[in-house]
Design a protein around this motif. Structure first.
Motif, PDB file in Angstrom:
ATOM      1  N   LEU A   1      -3.758   1.917  10.947  1.00  0.00           N
ATOM      2  CA  LEU A   1      -4.292   1.765  12.298  1.00  0.00           C
ATOM      3  C   LEU A   1      -3.766   0.446  12.849  1.00  0.00           C
ATOM      4  CD1 LEU A   1      -7.967   2.941  11.664  1.00  0.00           C
ATOM      5  CD2 LEU A   1      -6.063   4.272  12.576  1.00  0.00           C
ATOM      6  N   LEU A   2      -3.107   0.499  13.996  1.00  0.00           N
ATOM      7  CA  LEU A   2      -2.378  -0.654  14.521  1.00  0.00           C
ATOM      8  C   LEU A   2      -2.925  -1.104  15.864  1.00  0.00           C
ATOM      9  CD1 LEU A   2       1.228   0.752  13.908  1.00  0.00           C
ATOM     10  CD2 LEU A   2      -0.080  -0.726  12.374  1.00  0.00           C
ATOM     11  N   THR A   3      -2.758  -2.400  16.115  1.00  0.00           N
ATOM     12  CA  THR A   3      -3.050  -2.910  17.451  1.00  0.00           C
ATOM     13  C   THR A   3      -1.838  -2.648  18.346  1.00  0.00           C
ATOM     14  OG1 THR A   3      -2.154  -5.062  16.906  1.00  0.00           O
ATOM     15  CG2 THR A   3      -4.508  -4.742  16.520  1.00  0.00           C
ATOM     16  N   GLN A   4      -1.953  -3.067  19.578  1.00  0.00           N
ATOM     17  CA  GLN A   4      -0.845  -2.847  20.511  1.00  0.00           C
ATOM     18  C   GLN A   4       0.431  -3.519  20.021  1.00  0.00           C
ATOM     19  OE1 GLN A   4      -1.279  -0.911  23.407  1.00  0.00           O
ATOM     20  NE2 GLN A   4       0.951  -0.960  23.368  1.00  0.00           N
TER      21      GLN A   4
ATOM     22  N   VAL B   1      -1.544  -4.620  11.681  1.00  0.00           N
ATOM     23  CA  VAL B   1      -2.321  -3.618  10.958  1.00  0.00           C
ATOM     24  C   VAL B   1      -3.798  -4.010  10.967  1.00  0.00           C
ATOM     25  CG1 VAL B   1      -2.703  -2.470   8.746  1.00  0.00           C
ATOM     26  CG2 VAL B   1      -0.375  -3.009   9.494  1.00  0.00           C
ATOM     27  N   VAL B   2      -4.630  -3.154  11.519  1.00  0.00           N
ATOM     28  CA  VAL B   2      -6.072  -3.382  11.540  1.00  0.00           C
ATOM     29  C   VAL B   2      -6.695  -2.839  10.265  1.00  0.00           C
ATOM     30  CG1 VAL B   2      -8.226  -2.839  12.744  1.00  0.00           C
ATOM     31  CG2 VAL B   2      -6.138  -3.263  14.046  1.00  0.00           C
ATOM     32  N   MET B   3      -6.278  -1.662   9.883  1.00  0.00           N
ATOM     33  CA  MET B   3      -6.863  -1.021   8.706  1.00  0.00           C
ATOM     34  C   MET B   3      -5.885   0.015   8.178  1.00  0.00           C
ATOM     35  SD  MET B   3     -10.471   1.014   8.431  1.00  0.00           S
ATOM     36  CE  MET B   3     -11.468  -0.394   8.841  1.00  0.00           C
ATOM     37  N   ASN B   4      -5.780   0.049   6.867  1.00  0.00           N
ATOM     38  CA  ASN B   4      -4.970   1.114   6.273  1.00  0.00           C
ATOM     39  C   ASN B   4      -5.862   2.335   6.053  1.00  0.00           C
ATOM     40  OD1 ASN B   4      -4.201   2.410   3.325  1.00  0.00           O
ATOM     41  ND2 ASN B   4      -2.471   2.148   4.714  1.00  0.00           N
ATOM     42  N   LEU B   5      -5.405   3.448   6.595  1.00  0.00           N
ATOM     43  CA  LEU B   5      -6.185   4.680   6.491  1.00  0.00           C
ATOM     44  C   LEU B   5      -5.874   5.403   5.185  1.00  0.00           C
ATOM     45  CD1 LEU B   5      -8.195   6.001   8.430  1.00  0.00           C
ATOM     46  CD2 LEU B   5      -6.337   7.391   9.310  1.00  0.00           C
ATOM     47  N   PHE B   6      -4.585   5.406   4.848  1.00  0.00           N
ATOM     48  CA  PHE B   6      -4.175   6.120   3.626  1.00  0.00           C
ATOM     49  C   PHE B   6      -2.834   5.606   3.186  1.00  0.00           C
ATOM     50  CE2 PHE B   6      -2.097   9.652   1.381  1.00  0.00           C
ATOM     51  CZ  PHE B   6      -3.060   9.921   0.426  1.00  0.00           C
ATOM     52  N   ASP B   7      -2.690   5.475   1.895  1.00  0.00           N
ATOM     53  CA  ASP B   7      -1.390   5.095   1.352  1.00  0.00           C
ATOM     54  C   ASP B   7      -1.312   5.681  -0.049  1.00  0.00           C
ATOM     55  OD1 ASP B   7       1.015   4.085   0.755  1.00  0.00           O
ATOM     56  OD2 ASP B   7       0.451   1.968   0.905  1.00  0.00           O
ATOM     57  N   GLY B   8      -0.577   6.735  -0.183  1.00  0.00           N
ATOM     58  CA  GLY B   8      -0.480   7.355  -1.496  1.00  0.00           C
ATOM     59  C   GLY B   8       0.232   8.687  -1.437  1.00  0.00           C
ATOM     60  N   LYS B   9       0.139   9.392  -2.524  1.00  0.00           N
ATOM     61  CA  LYS B   9       0.860  10.661  -2.644  1.00  0.00           C
ATOM     62  C   LYS B   9       0.067  11.772  -1.974  1.00  0.00           C
ATOM     63  CE  LYS B   9       3.580  10.995  -6.240  1.00  0.00           C
ATOM     64  NZ  LYS B   9       4.888  10.994  -5.560  1.00  0.00           N
ATOM     65  N   PHE B  10       0.752  12.463  -1.129  1.00  0.00           N
ATOM     66  CA  PHE B  10       0.128  13.564  -0.390  1.00  0.00           C
ATOM     67  C   PHE B  10       0.412  14.890  -1.089  1.00  0.00           C
ATOM     68  CE2 PHE B  10      -1.018  15.155   3.969  1.00  0.00           C
ATOM     69  CZ  PHE B  10      -2.147  14.368   4.072  1.00  0.00           C
ATOM     70  N   LEU B  11       1.655  15.044  -1.499  1.00  0.00           N
ATOM     71  CA  LEU B  11       2.050  16.223  -2.265  1.00  0.00           C
ATOM     72  C   LEU B  11       2.826  15.749  -3.474  1.00  0.00           C
ATOM     73  CD1 LEU B  11       3.425  18.745   0.431  1.00  0.00           C
ATOM     74  CD2 LEU B  11       1.230  18.837  -0.752  1.00  0.00           C
ATOM     75  N   ALA B  12       2.535  16.324  -4.616  1.00  0.00           N
ATOM     76  CA  ALA B  12       3.289  15.999  -5.822  1.00  0.00           C
ATOM     77  C   ALA B  12       4.114  17.216  -6.215  1.00  0.00           C
ATOM     78  CB  ALA B  12       2.333  15.631  -6.948  1.00  0.00           C
ATOM     79  N   GLY B  13       5.374  16.966  -6.505  1.00  0.00           N
ATOM     80  CA  GLY B  13       6.279  18.065  -6.830  1.00  0.00           C
ATOM     81  C   GLY B  13       5.826  18.845  -8.050  1.00  0.00           C
TER      82      GLY B  13
END
Lengths: 476, 528
Positions: B436-439, B443-455
């Motif tokens: 989540l970013l300001t103008q 970075v104000v807050m990280n919403l997600f950082d990681g693996k979304f799909l694993a092969g």
């Protein structure tokens, strides 16, 4: 935004329902019963009740009205209580709600009344316009608004939205009644025949619906399932005409005929004990087929566990609201026009006994039952009555429902020559303690009353001792 | 007596009024509190199972994806049937021609009749050869114009009618004019332009079939009693045909060079866009085929000279130097030929070009064959077909994007909980990061950082399940959600690679799929 005629008609219908909606207890008129000796309109409760006046006249705008409107699930005290943060205590309001919350309104406007007392009889002609509305809302509907669908307050994510219903009706009854003494004056019997003009009707029978949100303790919202069983929405009279977009509103308000019957009797068991009973509003209204509308909403099930990614890529808008809107839009609602139907009046039973405490004071016990949607809603009332001739009549009642005394009523009639003023309520608690009141019940009216049959009888009695057989018809 | 009775009633009434008045006094101080409640809503957002085929076909209507019948590996097919196309009318045409029409001179008998009677009517016919341009065997002219110029010098009024038609009696010209003699100047001229359609001449058969029939009807009237003299006067006609468009040409058509512009091959799917970072991919077995089609009754040879690739603004040539022969077509049919250039294309495409163009030359009738034909609808065209079996490696494929997110009112949000689960049998990993970013992109807050799909594989799909919680941290004195008021954008970075970070070639088969679920649970305040 362009407002179509159809929208205006629906808005008008909603206003009609809301206007008629605002006690969920049985809508008895016990105080009217208690004031029967001096209140001409009490004859509407039991045609065998013969008022003491020799002649009474109620004119439009003066003869009064009886408003009874209320609900069974909250009060001002609850609505105004606040928590430590100054917020309305919505949790308390919700917890005090019932499983089925009803908002009911019964309103009567006495347009005209003419009563003539004979020596042993009473004949009356009356015109009354009545409205009735009742909305039943399941507690879970409020739970949905208050807690949402993902609250851990819900039992296994289930919102049971069944038992919701709406019924509203307006009609005018034109009645003629006759009651007279029989069995040498030990008994009176009366009957009222009523021609009924139905004005508007709308009902939505019990809705059986449920909303279940699947999930577990960690997360609630995996999928949503909604089940709605088939239900009908019927309208007739003005309401049906508005929905059918009829131009003949006057015809829709006046072309629905019906009949009603009130039966009553009293029996003087002894000089002090008297029994009485009446059965009111046996009858029906036949709604003119030209102004009826029945919409049958079929059963449907809505399941949503999320949008399909491929369809999203293809530009489809697949939010839960859009999907639900799509399901509702695709429903094949069966609309039936021009099908006449009949609705019965809400029959009421009064039965009781009175004991003459003294010349001016009477104690009564009255059982009231109302037949609504096949259910019998009973109430038991104890009544004290003080009558100072035709000049002043006072009644006080206590009513017991569901095993506890939960309501008091009071009323007076006061004869201010040549008018009689009546003030009465069947819900004294709501008046003296508005913070805990659940209803507004109020009767007010001004009648023109002439003569006192007791005075005549008294004088005739007195005179009989002197062999003079005359009755004084002068103004009391 | 009544006064005695009335007094207690009055007192009773006053007491009741005071009592009820007291009851209602509390209403005067009635105040409603602030109405606020906090519902929790749980809403499923996405529940989907999809194959790569469905995703690719949903993204582009130009891409066909189908499994290889033997290996079941998915093959992406990109084709264009008309990389370039040209018509016979671009190479062959009919030139303007002049018809050799003899002058009209009156015979002695005709002059005598005129002089004797003051009027004479003459009818003549002439067969005129249509010029054979280019020694063709037969021509069919679709349409054209005929220019007619007439000059006469008879000292008389002349009414001339001329009709011309081809060997099939199709009319070419229908001319009529009245030449009025004023008694002083006998020379008169006239000209006209007419349209004709559907002429046909055959030059290698009966001579009649290549001749135009001209029919003259002439009437002369004497003016001022002036007689004619034999041989002194004539009617001269100059007739030409112009703006000819052929329907068909038969015979020994001349050789023609074909030179095409460079033709760009659609490689958008592999080129860079603003939201993509550097791609690093390798296709194991890409296939490129050129297909040619000929509907002319004349052979063609195409010379496929070279590919030109463009990357970062620099062009480089990859020579091919291959010829493709196309046989002459028969009437109403086409001939096709083609060739694969897989190796060179593999080299080109795995170099991640921005675009690729193809340079092709050719020669119509390279061996000067004698019996050819073309029609006005004859054409030749070239198309290509790219087949990409999904045996590939992919790394460094990043999608960076920002999405506007105005209007968040974090003060009313107590928490938001996102739940996602995936089950992947594709040999592809997707890492996802959302900030989540300001103008100004702080970075104000990280919403997600990681693996979304694993092969994973079809036999052993990889599953991921996670909960993302967006809420105030009770360990801190600040309410982190308050900072969300400054959020103007969501920065998204998706990194896609084949398994093992793109280090090995994987195959995607038709049954490989992704199951994906996303749902949100949120609690928020409602205020009135």
């Amino acid at each position: 935004m362009r407002v179509t005629m159809k929208k205006i008609n629906y808005i008008t219908l909603i206003i009609f329902i809301i206007w008629n909606t605002s006690s969920a207890v049985a809508q008895s008129d016990m105080i009217g019963y208690g004031l029967n000796k001096t209140l001409p309109q009490a004859n509407n409760l039991n045609p065998a009740m013969l008022p003491d006046y020799k002649f009474s006249l109620g004119l439009p705008g003066l003869s009064g009205f009886h408003i009874n409107t209320g609900q069974n699930f909250t009060n001002l005290e609850l609505l105004t209580s606040v928590d430590e943060n100054g917020n309305i205590n919505t949790g308390d309001i919700f917890n005090k709600m019932r499983r089925n919350n009803r908002v009911t309104s019964n309103n009567t406007i006495n347009l005209f009344h003419l009563g003539i007392r004979g020596l042993t009889s009473y004949t009356a002609f009356s015109v009354n316009t009545k409205t009735f509305a009742r909305v039943s809302l399941p507690k879970e509907l409020f739970a949905f608004a208050l807690y949402g669908n993902a609250s851990d307050q819900l039992d296994n994510g289930l919102l049971d939205l069944s038992r919701g219903s709406v019924k509203t009706m307006a009609y005018t009854e034109i009645g003629i009644s006759h009651g007279r003494e029989i069995l040498a004056g030990k008994m009176t019997a009366g009957i009222r025949l009523k021609y009924i003009i139905g004005h508007a009707y709308g009902d939505m029978n019990s809705i059986d619906a449920s909303l279940k949100t699947y999930g577990n303790d960690d997360f609630r919202g995996d999928s949503i399932e909604m089940n709605v069983n088939q239900f009908d929405i019927r309208t007739a009279g003005v309401a049906g005409g508005l929905i059918n977009e009829s131009d003949d509103i006057r015809g829709s308000a006046l072309s629905n005929g019906g009949f009603g019957l009130d039966l009553g009797a009293t029996y003087e068991f002894s000089k002090k004990i008297r029994f009485f009973a009446s059965l009111n509003d046996l009858g029906f209204i036949n709604w003119n087929e030209q102004h009826t509308n029945r919409q049958t909403i079929p059963s449907f099930q809505f399941n949503f566990s999320g949008a399909d990614v491929v369809e999203l890529i293809n530009g489809e808008d697949l939010s839960v609201l859009n999907e639900f809107d799509s399901v509702v839009s695709d429903l094949e609602i069966d609309t039936t026009l021009n099908e006449s139907f009949s609705t019965s009046l809400t029959a009421k039973l009064y039965a009781g006994a009175s004991y003459q405490l003294s010349r001016r004071q009477t104690a009564s016990a009255i059982l009231y039952s109302e037949f609504y949607r096949g259910a019998l809603i009973p109430a038991f009332t104890a009544m004290y009555n003080f009558q100072g001739g035709t000049f002043f009549n006072f009644a006080f009642s206590a009513t017991m429902m569901n095993g506890r005394v939960n309501n008091f009523g009071t009323g007076i009639t006061l004869n201010l020559i040549p008018f009689q003023v009546v003030l009465a309520t069947n819900d004294l608690l709501s008046i003296v303690n508005p913070m805990k009141g659940r209803a507004v019940d109020f009767r007010f009216g001004i009648n023109h009353t002439f003569g006192n049959v007791n005075k005549g009888k008294s004088r005739a009695k007195k005179n009989s001792k002197n062999t003079i057989d005359t009755i004084d018809l002068g103004i009391d | 007596m009544k006064k005695i009775i009335h007094k207690p009633y009055l007192l009773f009434g006053i007491l009741i009024s005071i009592f009820i008045g007291g009851c209602y006094s509390e209403l005067s101080n009635l105040e409603l509190g602030k109405l606020q409640w906090s519902p929790e809503l749980g809403v499923p957002l996405i529940d989907s199972e999809f194959t790569l085929t469905e995703i690719l076909e949903a993204n582009s209507s130009d891409i066909e994806v189908s499994p290889d019948p033997e290996s079941d590996v998915l093959v992406i097919r990109i084709s264009d049937d008309s990389l370039f196309s040209q018509y016979a009318t671009d190479y062959f045409a009919l030139s303007d021609q002049t018809l050799n029409v003899p002058p009209i001179i009156l015979t002695q008998e005709e002059i005598n009749e005129f002089n004797a009677n003051g009027q004479v009517t003459i009818s003549r016919e002439a067969m005129i050869d249509y010029p054979n341009q280019g020694d063709l065997d037969r021509i069919i002219i679709d349409q054209g114009t005929v220019q007619t110029q007439v000059t006469e010098n008879f000292p008389a009024n002349v009414n001339l009618t001329l009709q011309m038609e081809d060997p099939n009696n199709t009319p070419i010209l229908n001319y009529n004019n009245f030449f009025n003699y004023d008694g002083f100047n006998p020379i008169s001229t006239d000209q006209s332009t007419d349209q004709f359609n559907g002429l046909e001449f055959t030059f290698n058969a009966d001579p009649v079939l290549r001749q135009v029939l001209a029919i003259f009807d002439i009437t002369l009237e004497k003016v001022n009693g002036q007689n004619l003299i034999f041989g002194a006067n004539s009617i001269d006609l100059n007739i030409g045909v112009e703006d000819l468009e052929f329907e068909a040409l038969y015979g020994d058509l001349s050789s023609q060079d074909i030179s095409t512009e460079e033709n760009t091959i659609q490689t958008d799917a592999f080129s860079q866009s603003e939201i993509l970072s550097e791609l690093d991919y390798y296709f194991e077995n890409p296939q490129f085929r050129l297909n040619f089609t000929n509907s002319m009754g004349i052979p063609i040879r195409f010379d496929v000279n070279n590919f030109t690739t463009y990357k970062d603004g620099t062009a480089s040539n990859e020579p091919i130097n291959s010829s493709i022969e196309l046989a002459a077509a028969t009437v109403g049919s086409t001939t096709t030929s083609g060739n694969n250039f897989d190796n060179i294309f593999k080299s080109i495409i795995n170099n991640v070009p921005d675009s690729v163009s193809l340079q092709v030359d050719g020669l119509i009738d390279p061996d000067n064959t004698p019996n050819n034909f073309v029609t006005k609808d004859s054409y030749f065209q070239a198309g290509y077909e790219v087949n990409l079996p999904l045996e590939f490696s992919l790394g460094g494929f990043e999608i960076n994007e920002t999405v506007s997110l105005d209007g968040i009112d974090p003060q009313e949000l107590q928490y938001a909980l996102f739940k996602f689960t995936s089950e992947n049998s594709l040999p592809i990993d997707i890492d996802f990061k959302a900030d989540l970013l300001t103008q100004d992109s702080t970075v104000v807050m990280n919403l997600f950082d990681g693996k979304f799909l694993a092969g994973g594989t079809e036999e052993a799909p990889e599953a991921i399940s996670d909960l993302i919680r967006l809420e105030d941290d009770p360990e801190t004195s600040n309410n982190e959600l308050d900072d969300l008021v400054n959020v103007k954008r969501v920065g998204i970075r998706a990194t896609i690679s084949t398994t093992n970070n793109g280090s090995e070639v994987v195959s995607i088969t038709s049954g490989a799929s992704v199951k994906f679920n996303l749902a949100v649970q949120a609690k928020y305040n409602v205020n009135f």
